[in-house]
Design an enzyme around this catalytic site. Structure first.
Site, PDB file in Angstrom:
ATOM      1  N   LYS A  33      41.440  42.433  31.431  1.00 36.01           N
ATOM      2  CA  LYS A  33      39.646  42.429  30.481  1.00 36.01           C
ATOM      3  C   LYS A  33      38.868  42.755  30.707  1.00 36.01           C
ATOM      4  CE  LYS A  33      40.418  37.650  33.126  1.00 36.01           C
ATOM      5  NZ  LYS A  33      39.879  37.033  34.024  1.00 36.01           N
TER       6      LYS A  33
ATOM      7  N   MET B  21      37.629  52.185  43.801  1.00 32.81           N
ATOM      8  CA  MET B  21      37.350  50.369  43.834  1.00 32.81           C
ATOM      9  C   MET B  21      36.023  49.766  45.219  1.00 32.81           C
ATOM     10  SD  MET B  21      41.605  48.505  43.149  1.00 32.81           S
ATOM     11  CE  MET B  21      41.212  49.620  44.648  1.00 32.81           C
TER      12      MET B  21
ATOM     13  N   ASP C 265      46.039  49.469  30.222  1.00 32.96           N
ATOM     14  CA  ASP C 265      44.763  48.596  30.801  1.00 32.96           C
ATOM     15  C   ASP C 265      43.539  48.781  30.595  1.00 32.96           C
ATOM     16  OD1 ASP C 265      45.122  49.420  33.220  1.00 32.96           O
ATOM     17  OD2 ASP C 265      46.300  48.743  33.499  1.00 32.96           O
TER      18      ASP C 265
END
Ligand code: SAH
Length: 243
Positions: free
Chosen positions: A56, A169, A34
């Site tokens: 993505k 995050m 990823d």
């Protein structure tokens, strides 16, 4: 049926890959990776190894976890050596446990290969020790993603201690995080660091306080993490990588 290696890729600097991770990457028939795993690692794979990207590029989010689980499972039915390569350590906000459970339920053999987590190594590259004699005896690693949710599982009252707090995050919630910490009584002058793209050639550390860090750091590129605590003051003397 194959074996799945749920493997930590380390924080970015390719030399922070473990010897064991490098071995399974070299032996892999397929590597499922990823966004946060340094793609240079893939150059170590053997000829004919299949690469499956499950993150993505243009957003924070990867494929739905259920789909990733299924990709890993199907790969194990097809190949002998399956490497699931994840940034940092697979079990630190890496959903490694969930992937392991999915494989366990389907009787697929798997192993975990720990990786160097960004939570400790990225501050270290910035010259910030997560613990330091005389300053703090413990540290916490917290998701900064949660604080956006209405019913957050984070108990902010717990952060009244002197623990170093590392938020992963969290850059997009930086304002909210600093506000919450001041609300529970931390001083507006409490030291904060934001470290962007840690252990990579373009690493950048911005130092501030709970009051001003948002304005200073909000536009830094991701991935980035936030360190809150007195240990941040050691950056001035211990910073080495960015020099
Ligand atoms: N399993 C990973 C963490 C996954 S959560 C680990 O152990 O490191 C993803 C978050 O990790 C990012 O949002 C960011 O906060 C942090 N992160 C990962 N790599 C980073 C890097 N090189 N520099 C700064 N933060 C990083």
């Amino acid at each position: 049926m194959g074996r799945v290696y749920l493997t930590g890729a380390g924080p970015g600097d390719i030399e922070l890959l473990t010897v064991k991770a490098l071995r399974v990457v070299r032996e892999a028939d397929v590597i499922i990776y990823d966004r946060l795993a340094n793609p240079d690692i893939l150059q170590e794979a053997k000829d004919g190894c299949e690469f499956i990207y499950v993150g993505k590029k243009d957003s924070y989010h990867t494929l739905p976890q259920e789909e990733i689980n299924e990709v890993i499972y199907q790969s194990a039915l097809k190949y002998d050596n399956v490497v699931r390569l994840k940034g940092g350590d697979p079990m630190v906000f890496g959903r490694g446990g969930e992937e392991g459970l999915y494989l366990h339920e389907r009787n697929i053999n798997f192993e975990f290969i720990p990786g160097i987590t960004s939570a400790i190594s990225v501050p270290e590259y910035a010259g910030i020790p997560v613990t330091h004699r005389g300053i703090t005896v413990s540290f916490r690693v917290v998701t900064g993603h949660e604080s956006r949710k209405e019913h957050s599982q984070i108990h902010w009252e717990n952060f009244k201690t002197d623990d170093t707090i590392v938020f992963l995050m969290g850059l997009h919630n930086l304002k909210k995080i600093t506000r919450k910490l001041m609300k529970i009584g931390k001083s507006k002058d409490h030291p904060v660091a934001v470290i962007s793209r840690g252990t990579r050639p373009d690493e950048k550390t911005v130092i501030g306080t709970l009051e001003d860090i948002y304005e200073k750091a909000k536009d830094l590129p991701t991935p980035a993490l936030i360190v809150v605590g007195e240990v941040v003051n050691l950056h001035e003397q211990l910073s080495w990588f960015e020099k």
